[in-house]
Design a protein around this motif. Structure first.
Motif: not given
Length: 427
Positions: A143-152, A245-250, A265-271
């Motif tokens: 729920r936090v990652r959906q619609g988020a512009a940034l990741e950290s 979670t990053a994988k699930a969103w992707w 697409h930038p969501a394909r990767w996770c920092l």
């Protein structure tokens, strides 16, 4: 050469005027039962820009205002990207973290390709979890990652690099160079400093060193019992459910994208931060078991009988035996007939034993003294697991799939990753 699983990224950093002691905050999955810590973190951050505004500490996941918190996080991401994250590195960030005990841990921040990672049981991608993923833990984080512009994210990946081919050259190159950032971390987190790695030759050297670690011939030589299997390059050391979670969103996004969009697409990767398991600063400790409601003598006899039934009972003096010290004073030992690691053998026994003893329950305990104290009155059986060798992390994942739950602890809570670097995950 196959496509790399860890790549450079456009990494965003706060303006130099923002103090690190206010900006960087601890991984959100720590101190989940201690709201006072997070109140102290908010006080330490003050009114200035802080990464605390970009994450949801898990202590608040069940709070009634969680949806409002998530909306505020998303708004802060958009605002901070425009007003606070004024610097960018197009490459990697090499960092050196000094913990509260004075140990220096080197790391490399870049992006994990989620197409080369899976937490599905039985899969063998280049990037793998070390422990089983509890799928039910993903939705609240999603729920936090959906619609988020940034990741950290606070993900820390591990490489099995005894010759220090990836991070060693970067540390030598950074010596004497002006860092991108340096300073103290809040609330006992030690200190940190980082350097940009943008030079094409250094970026290429990182790619080549990681490719060598994951090469088939090197994998086969290191793990002859698994020769021919797909090689393992990166193992998740910390932040397993953050990466999941990053994988699930992707995976949710992919069906909405064209094949060409899926490639970029930038969501394909996770920092994430990559660390070397062989670093002296990375301490790996076993997590012991206490079985409440169990008579220690009966428990020991049942464990021994079960090992004998599995043709796994061994002489404690035998080389390579898995040794279990019981709080009743007995030592049992097992061969690798059940599992390549002692913790796997114990978990398999408990999986059989606990359903037949519904009044008993198991807890996962750090430290031998704590186990002894909990078992002092004789109403609980404690099992002290042997020291956990660092190389057993990769060996266990390669030979056993994923490690059993609660196998090891990687450092103290304040040694976990602090949020500092960011990356945009919307196009």
């Amino acid at each position: 050469m196959s496509e790399p699983c860890f790549v450079p990224a456009r990494i965003l950093l706060p303006d130099p005027s923002v103090p690190l002691a206010r900006w960087a905050c601890l991984a959100c999955d720590q101190f989940t039962s201690q709201p006072d810590y997070w109140a102290d973190a908010r006080a330490a951050a003050g009114e200035g820009p802080t990464a605390l505004d970009l994450v949801l500490p898990e202590v608040y996941l069940e709070q009634p205002d969680v949806e409002g918190r998530i909306a505020a996080i998303h708004a802060a991401m958009e605002r901070y990207e425009q007003q606070v994250l004024t610097r960018a590195v197009n490459g990697y960030v090499y960092l050196e973290r000094v913990d509260f005990a004075g140990n220096l841990r080197a790391g490399l921040v870049g992006a994990v390709d989620l197409e080369q990672y899976s937490y599905a049981p039985g899969t063998r991608p280049a990037v793998r979890p070390t422990e089983g993923t509890v799928v039910s833990r993903i939705p609240p984080r999603l729920r936090v990652r959906q619609g988020a512009a940034l990741e950290s994210p606070h993900v820390m990946m591990l490489i099995d690099d005894p010759a220090d081919t990836v991070l060693g050259p970067l540390g030598r190159a950074a010596a004497g160079q002006t860092p991108l950032y340096e300073g103290q971390l809040m609330l006992g987190g030690g200190s940190i400093r980082g350097w940009a790695v943008e030079d094409p030759a250094r970026v290429a050297a990182i790619t080549q060193a990681l490719a060598a670690l994951g090469a088939q011939e090197n994998f086969d030589a290191r793990y002859p019992a698994a020769a021919g299997q797909p090689p393992l390059t990166l193992a998740v050391g910390d932040g397993n459910h953050s990466l999941a979670t990053a994988k699930a969103w992707w995976e949710q996004l992919k069906p909405t994208l064209s094949p060409e969009e899926q490639k970029t697409h930038p969501a394909r990767w996770c920092l994430a931060e990559v660390c070397n398991i062989h670093s002296p600063a990375i301490g790996i400790e076993p997590i012991h078991r206490v079985v409440f409601g169990a008579d220690p003598a009966v428990f020991a006899a049942d464990f021994a009988a079960w090992l004998k039934e599995k043709n796994a009972l061994a002489d404690p003096a035998a080389p390579g035996a898995q040794r279990f010290r019981l709080t009743g004073g007995e030592t049992l030992a097992a061969s690798e007939a059940v599992h390549p690691l002692a913790v796997g053998t114990l978990e398999a026994f408990l999986a059989d034993w606990l359903p037949a003893h519904p009044a008993a329950s198991v807890d996962f305990i750090h430290g031998e003294d704590a186990v002894a104290a909990l078992c002092a009155d004789g109403t609980a059986a404690g099992v002290l697991l042997p020291p956990f060798a660092k190389e057993d992390i990769f060996r266990g994942v390669v030979l056993g799939g994923v490690l059993p739950r609660k196998t090891f602890s990687m450092g103290h809570a304040r040694d976990k990753r602090y949020y500092l670097e960011c990356r945009r995950i919307l196009p």
